[in-house]
Design a protein around this motif. Structure first.
Motif, PDB file in Angstrom:
ATOM      1  N   LEU A 436      -7.437   6.546  15.317  1.00  0.00           N
ATOM      2  CA  LEU A 436      -6.540   7.688  15.214  1.00  0.00           C
ATOM      3  C   LEU A 436      -6.012   7.737  13.798  1.00  0.00           C
ATOM      4  CD1 LEU A 436      -3.021   6.970  16.685  1.00  0.00           C
ATOM      5  CD2 LEU A 436      -4.751   5.197  16.510  1.00  0.00           C
ATOM      6  N   LEU A 437      -5.529   8.909  13.402  1.00  0.00           N
ATOM      7  CA  LEU A 437      -4.927   9.052  12.082  1.00  0.00           C
ATOM      8  C   LEU A 437      -3.435   9.245  12.264  1.00  0.00           C
ATOM      9  CD1 LEU A 437      -7.501  11.483  10.404  1.00  0.00           C
ATOM     10  CD2 LEU A 437      -7.385   8.995  10.238  1.00  0.00           C
ATOM     11  N   VAL A 438      -2.662   8.606  11.396  1.00  0.00           N
ATOM     12  CA  VAL A 438      -1.215   8.770  11.466  1.00  0.00           C
ATOM     13  C   VAL A 438      -0.679   9.171  10.092  1.00  0.00           C
ATOM     14  CG1 VAL A 438      -0.962   7.045  13.317  1.00  0.00           C
ATOM     15  CG2 VAL A 438      -0.681   6.342  10.930  1.00  0.00           C
ATOM     16  N   ASP A 439       0.500   9.811  10.082  1.00  0.00           N
ATOM     17  CA  ASP A 439       1.129  10.127   8.790  1.00  0.00           C
ATOM     18  C   ASP A 439       1.984   8.935   8.355  1.00  0.00           C
ATOM     19  OD1 ASP A 439       3.546  10.190  10.152  1.00  0.00           O
ATOM     20  OD2 ASP A 439       3.660  12.372  10.217  1.00  0.00           O
ATOM     21  N   GLU A 440       2.690   9.085   7.224  1.00  0.00           N
ATOM     22  CA  GLU A 440       3.458   7.934   6.692  1.00  0.00           C
ATOM     23  C   GLU A 440       4.464   7.379   7.690  1.00  0.00           C
ATOM     24  OE1 GLU A 440       3.802  10.549   3.295  1.00  0.00           O
ATOM     25  OE2 GLU A 440       1.938  10.200   4.372  1.00  0.00           O
ATOM     26  N   ASN A 441       4.929   8.255   8.581  1.00  0.00           N
ATOM     27  CA  ASN A 441       5.931   7.788   9.543  1.00  0.00           C
ATOM     28  C   ASN A 441       5.318   7.228  10.811  1.00  0.00           C
ATOM     29  OD1 ASN A 441       7.994   8.725   7.798  1.00  0.00           O
ATOM     30  ND2 ASN A 441       7.526  10.803   8.507  1.00  0.00           N
ATOM     31  N   GLY A 442       4.007   7.160  10.825  1.00  0.00           N
ATOM     32  CA  GLY A 442       3.353   6.592  12.002  1.00  0.00           C
ATOM     33  C   GLY A 442       3.158   7.607  13.117  1.00  0.00           C
ATOM     34  N   VAL A 443       3.402   8.875  12.812  1.00  0.00           N
ATOM     35  CA  VAL A 443       3.223   9.904  13.840  1.00  0.00           C
ATOM     36  C   VAL A 443       1.752  10.308  13.857  1.00  0.00           C
ATOM     37  CG1 VAL A 443       3.878  12.243  14.574  1.00  0.00           C
ATOM     38  CG2 VAL A 443       5.566  10.714  13.488  1.00  0.00           C
ATOM     39  N   GLU A 444       1.166  10.339  15.041  1.00  0.00           N
ATOM     40  CA  GLU A 444      -0.252  10.660  15.140  1.00  0.00           C
ATOM     41  C   GLU A 444      -0.531  12.078  14.637  1.00  0.00           C
ATOM     42  OE1 GLU A 444      -2.118   9.967  18.926  1.00  0.00           O
ATOM     43  OE2 GLU A 444      -4.032  10.742  18.188  1.00  0.00           O
TER      44      GLU A 444
END
Ligand code: WTA
Length: 637
Positions: A436-444
């Motif tokens: 999965l890919l997440v942003d800097e805040n760990g949100v998918e």
């Protein structure tokens, strides 16, 4: 083999679905294809929050029985290893499964006679000769933990690794041939051992027969030891029955801190995963000749020269030399000579060979090739097409395989001829792999075609279990950035079909010619040079190596000869890490761009090294913005 081999697109989707919906059932069925002393019932236990993963935990086996013994009845006379020496004039060697079995047993006896036993750490520092494969497998046969160190590392790097693993045994060679060079392996080991009095035995295999020192009581010759076990009439070693979660090997790799970490793989999961991925990604068929050009000192050699192919009963080609010596046609000569079917190499090799044009390819018979693979770094579109057109003649699928030392085996890749290739995309996850890919805040990140950080949400059998002697570090490195997820350290995008494209590291790790090098490690080495006050190392795009190393150095000796100082610094880096970590460019500066809190703004340095002078981003937090102008003015071309 029906649940094992993926033979159609439909089967890929079906296996993938099963592996996600019911991983235990899926992997239990795959694991049933191997030879176990005790079949595992307990397939998976896991927890990513407080990282603990166990696959096949009640299973018992010896991996070498899977790689060797079980093939003897059907394929005893099939070549297991074909060895092509550095010098094309020297005779090649072929070891059948019978031969390899005999030699591994013999050397396992040597290890035992020298007191080595289950659980001991054994460091292997050898060139690419069959005895390296034999040594690795002999360790596994007796249940010892091997730690192979690439022949390019310095004495200091070796002694750090020996100390970390507390290895009491070292297996090495007098020297190694690499292209026109004759590398003094034993001499490097001798230097390394000054700081390692706990090493009690060094077994030295003859290759170059350069003069070396042999210390009485510590150093013995491989060949003498073999004679001794022959005289004693010692033949087969009863393979040590191991637990699936016992350690198989340690392999040191660079991270974003200064100290390399010992990635630990355990037996059962690693065996199942490397073999399953080998057979499927390359669509291996019995009789195929598989040529992986990696060095066994890296994970690719462990998984796809040795364990994956041997477990499949395949013929694995092992090459001692380099792609450009005696000329740039070396790979193509080997393909022709042995009628290679599967060729697995690195983008950096492809780019370097591209530079030599078609002269070394024209007229060579490459028609045996069926599958081409790449690994180690992102492959650019030009190199991908060159490989496809000129080597595969548009007739052999190119598999772009993304994975890591930590993952043990291939994770994201097309399956040759079954799932579609897409240039510069590693494409789809293998069964059992849940990216999965997440942003800097760990949100998918749910939407497609945007960049994110690549993570895994569930375990797969080939994953690392710990970093040697420091489980906290393992947890922190891989499981703390995004709680509950394994973080790869890579950035990626995903297209509308679910294909992943890996864009490169997002941490402070460089990928130079497919070799992982931590910027902090290189900085530490540079800073050890007398006169150096501080340094900052970043990567920049390099036509052949993928990434080059750019170092900004503050040197207090500003009136000296710059060129000489540069060479001295390179020598220091070679001493501390090894020649592979030498910066391509060293720029002397009077200061580094720092924030008020003293942190080096690498983002700016990276941009400057890439040739950017205008859009350097926000520089308002810099302590002294003037230093940036000076650095831009002095940039090396
Ligand atoms: C990079 C090598 C793009 C990536 C097996 C990863 C790749 C690192 C690919 C691991 C690929 C490897 N496309 N990038 N096909 N394969 N990488 O541990 O950055 O030596 O994190 O393992 O290489 O390097 P390592």
């Amino acid at each position: 083999m029906s649940v094992f081999k993926i033979s159609s697109l439909e089967q890929y989707h079906q296996q993938y679905r099963e592996s996600v919906e019911n991983p235990e059932k899926f992997w239990a069925r795959i694991a049933a294809h191997f030879h176990w002393h005790k079949q595992p019932k307990n397939i998976l236990e896991w927890n990513f929050d407080n990282f603990d993963v166990k696959w096949f935990r009640d299973g018992e086996l010896n991996i070498t029985e899977n790689c060797l013994d079980r093939h003897l009845a059907d394929r005893g006379e099939t070549p297991a290893l074909i060895w092509e020496p550095n010098d094309p004039e020297e005779h090649h060697r072929v070891l059948t499964y019978n031969d390899l079995h005999e030699k591994v047993n013999q050397f396992a006896q040597v290890l035992k006679q020298n007191g080595a036993k289950k659980g001991d750490r054994i460091c292997i520092y050898m060139g690419m000769i069959p005895e390296l494969a034999i040594a690795v497998l002999a360790c596994a046969r007796i249940g010892a933990i091997h730690s192979v160190i690439f022949g390019g590392f310095s004495a200091k790097s070796i002694s750090d690794r020996l100390q970390d693993a507390q290895a009491a045994y070292v297996i090495t060679c007098d020297g190694a041939y690499r292209g026109a060079k004759d590398i003094p392996l034993k001499e490097v080991i001798d230097d390394a051992l000054i700081a390692c009095p706990f090493v009690k035995r060094v077994i030295v295999c003859t290759r170059t027969r350069r003069p070396i020192s042999m210390i009485k009581g510590r150093d013995v010759w491989w060949e003498d030891e073999i004679k001794k076990v022959e005289t004693l009439g010692l033949k087969n070693v009863h393979p040590e029955v191991m637990n699936a979660e016992d350690e198989l090997f340690i392999l040191y790799t660079s991270g974003s801190t200064g100290k390399p970490k010992g990635v630990v793989h355990t037996i059962g999961g690693y065996m199942v995963y490397t073999n399953y991925s080998f057979v499927n990604v390359f669509q291996y068929k019995p009789g195929d000749v598989h040529f992986c050009t990696a060095d066994i000192g890296w994970i690719t050699g462990h998984s796809y020269i040795l364990y994956g192919p041997l477990c499949a009963g395949a013929t694995s080609l092992m090459f001692e030399g380099i792609p450009t010596w005696p000329d740039a046609g070396r790979f193509w000569d080997i393909v022709e000579k042995y009628q290679v079917n599967i060729l697995y190499t690195a983008p950096t090799a492809i780019r370097s060979l591209m530079g030599f044009g078609m002269d070394h390819i024209t007229g060579k018979d490459l028609s045996s090739l069926k599958v081409l693979g790449t690994v180690g770094e992102p492959i650019n579109e030009e190199a991908w097409h060159w490989y496809d057109n000129n080597i595969g003649k548009n007739n052999s699928p190119v598999v772009d395989t993304w994975w890591q030392t930590e993952t043990g085996g291939i994770m994201i890749s097309n399956i040759a001829g079954i799932t579609s290739a897409k240039p510069t995309f590693a494409t789809l996850p293998l069964p059992g792999v849940q990216p999965l890919l997440v942003d800097e805040n760990g949100v998918e990140i749910i939407e497609n075609n945007v960049s994110g950080n690549l993570c895994m949400r569930a375990p797969w059998p080939g994953m690392l279990r710990t970093t040697y002697g420091d489980h906290e570090r393992c947890k922190k490195t891989y499981f703390s950035t995004y709680p509950g997820l394994y973080f790869t350290g890579d950035g990626a995008t995903r297209d509308d079909e679910g294909n992943y494209r890996i864009t490169g590291r997002v941490d402070d790790v460089l990928n130079v010619s497919g070799h992982r090098i931590g910027t902090a490690e290189v900085e530490n080495a540079i800073n050890m040079h007398a006169g150096v006050v501080e340094s900052a190392v970043v990567g920049y795009p390099h036509d052949v190596k993928g990434q080059g190393i750019y170092a900004y150095v503050i040197d207090e000796n500003t009136h000296g000869d710059e060129e000489l100082t540069r060479r001295d610094i390179l020598q220091t880096v070679t001493r501390i890490i090894g020649a592979i970590a030498k910066p391509d460019k060293i720029q002397f500066v009077s200061g580094l761009p720092k924030t008020r809190s003293g942190k080096i703004m690498r983002r700016i340095l990276r941009k400057i090294a890439e040739g950017e002078t205008q859009n350097l981003g926000d520089t308002s937090t810099l302590l002294d913005p003037g230093v940036v102008d000076e650095i831009i003015k002095g940039k090396l071309v």
